[in-house]
Design an enzyme around this catalytic site. Structure first.
Site, PDB file in Angstrom:
ATOM      1  N   GLU A  24      -8.783 -11.676   9.497  1.00 56.24           N
ATOM      2  CA  GLU A  24      -7.365 -11.310   9.501  1.00 56.24           C
ATOM      3  C   GLU A  24      -6.537 -12.511   9.915  1.00 56.24           C
ATOM      4  OE1 GLU A  24      -5.741  -7.535  11.335  1.00 56.24           O
ATOM      5  OE2 GLU A  24      -4.785  -9.013  12.659  1.00 56.24           O
ATOM      6  N   GLY A 115       1.877   1.910  10.860  1.00 57.97           N
ATOM      7  CA  GLY A 115       2.733   0.878  11.429  1.00 57.97           C
ATOM      8  C   GLY A 115       3.541   1.389  12.603  1.00 57.97           C
ATOM      9  N   LYS A 180      -7.805  10.619   5.320  1.00 60.24           N
ATOM     10  CA  LYS A 180      -7.495   9.372   4.613  1.00 60.24           C
ATOM     11  C   LYS A 180      -8.561   9.076   3.560  1.00 60.24           C
ATOM     12  CE  LYS A 180      -6.659   7.032   8.533  1.00 60.24           C
ATOM     13  NZ  LYS A 180      -6.182   5.987   9.497  1.00 60.24           N
TER      14      LYS A 180
END
Length: 324
Positions: A24, A115, A180
């Site tokens: 990342e 988020g 999900k």
């Protein structure tokens, strides 16, 4: 199922020669930071990772910078970029446009996240949860199938070894992860954790609940006290007090760096031995400690996409970073 009898993090459907490896990074905040980041990107590229993810600011605050970085990685390197995308504070139309733009720029992977709310508050509230974003990505994908040559986007989501700060329980977190997956997620990456048992317990809960997608442990090099505190705060959890005490009591930066590397490598090796399908390393745009960890794990890597053998032993760097 007890936590001592853990189902595989990834159901075995065949054999692989190496664990998955990904990193990342985040968009640079200045031209000088961009130059440093590109050195990091080239160093990471040499290890032939499966993908590199690029973060996305709260409410998409750095959207343009993130898209520019994703595009440059796609166009100028052999790396496969994966775009972080958050849904809080954006309309369905705005998010659909962003997803379409990512497709147009050649991006074929998205990490779908809820988020955090921006400090300025929310002007729009249409999608409140990551599961809704996963559904939207799949909807846009279906509408753009010609552009994808009848292919599909790869969608990752977050998984939580610790209870999400807004969740009533860890079982609720697993129920959300299952939802999900049902919405179209292909894999999950965990938030920060400090003990392998925390990862094993998450996997056990998820498999018992019916989650079948790969659950990839997210690992950060424990070489910086500041970064440990920062990432723990972002994850809504308390940092490991014993680890912080050990790092704080180190006699100098070099000793602290070595202690952090030993702790990180031991944790990563333990979860791999437990059957983790790979590792996702949080780099903080600093390849030094990250590649020291990769080097010590001696991970087998495939050839790069250009056919050049990937580095399996990354030379240790002598530069030591302050950890305050």
């Amino acid at each position: 199922m007890t936590t001592s009898t853990v189902a595989p993090p990834w159901p075995k459907t065949g054999t692989t020669t190496h664990p998955a490896l990904s990193y990342e990074i985040y968009p640079p905040r200045s031209p000088s930071a961009d130059a440093v980041l590109w050195r990091t990107i080239r160093e990471l590229e040499a290890t032939s990772p499966d993908y590199v993810s690029v973060t996305y600011g709260a409410g998409g605050s750095n959207h343009d910078t993130a898209l520019d970085l994703l595009s440059r990685i796609h166009d100028r390197t052999t790396l496969r970029p994966l775009a972080h995308l958050t849904c809080v504070g954006k309309s369905r139309a705005e998010l659909g446009s962003v997803i379409g733009s990512l497709i147009d720029h050649g991006i074929r992977g998205i990490l779908a996240l809820r988020g955090d709310e921006p400090a300025s508050g929310l002007d729009v509230r249409e999608l409140d949860y990551a599961v809704q974003l996963v559904e939207l990505v799949r909807q846009v994908e279906r509408s753009r199938s010609a552009h994808l040559a009848a292919g599909r986007l790869s969608i990752g989501v977050a998984a939580y070894p610790h209870r999400h700060p807004e969740s009533p329980s860890v079982d609720h977190d697993v129920a959300v992860l299952l939802a999900k997956e049902a919405a179209g997620a292909d894999f999950a990456v965990t938030q920060l954790f400090f003990r392998a048992t925390e990862y094993r317990d998450l996997v056990a809960r998820a498999r018992t609940a019916g989650v079948t997608i790969p659950i990839i442990p997210g690992i950060m090099p424990f070489t910086s006290v500041r970064r440990i505190n920062k990432l723990s705060e972002l994850a809504g959890m308390e940092p490991d007090a014993r680890l912080l005490d050990r790092l704080a009591s180190a006699s100098d930066d070099r000793t602290r760096h070595e202690l952090g590397l030993q702790t990180t490598t031991a944790l990563a090796q333990e979860v791999l031995d437990d059957g983790a399908p790979g590792l996702h390393l949080y780099t903080f745009n600093d390849h030094t400690a990250t590649l020291d960890v990769v080097n010590r794990l001696n991970l087998a890597r495939p050839a790069t996409r250009t056919g050049v053998p990937a580095k399996t032993h990354v030379p240790a760097k002598t530069r030591i970073h302050a950890t305050a």
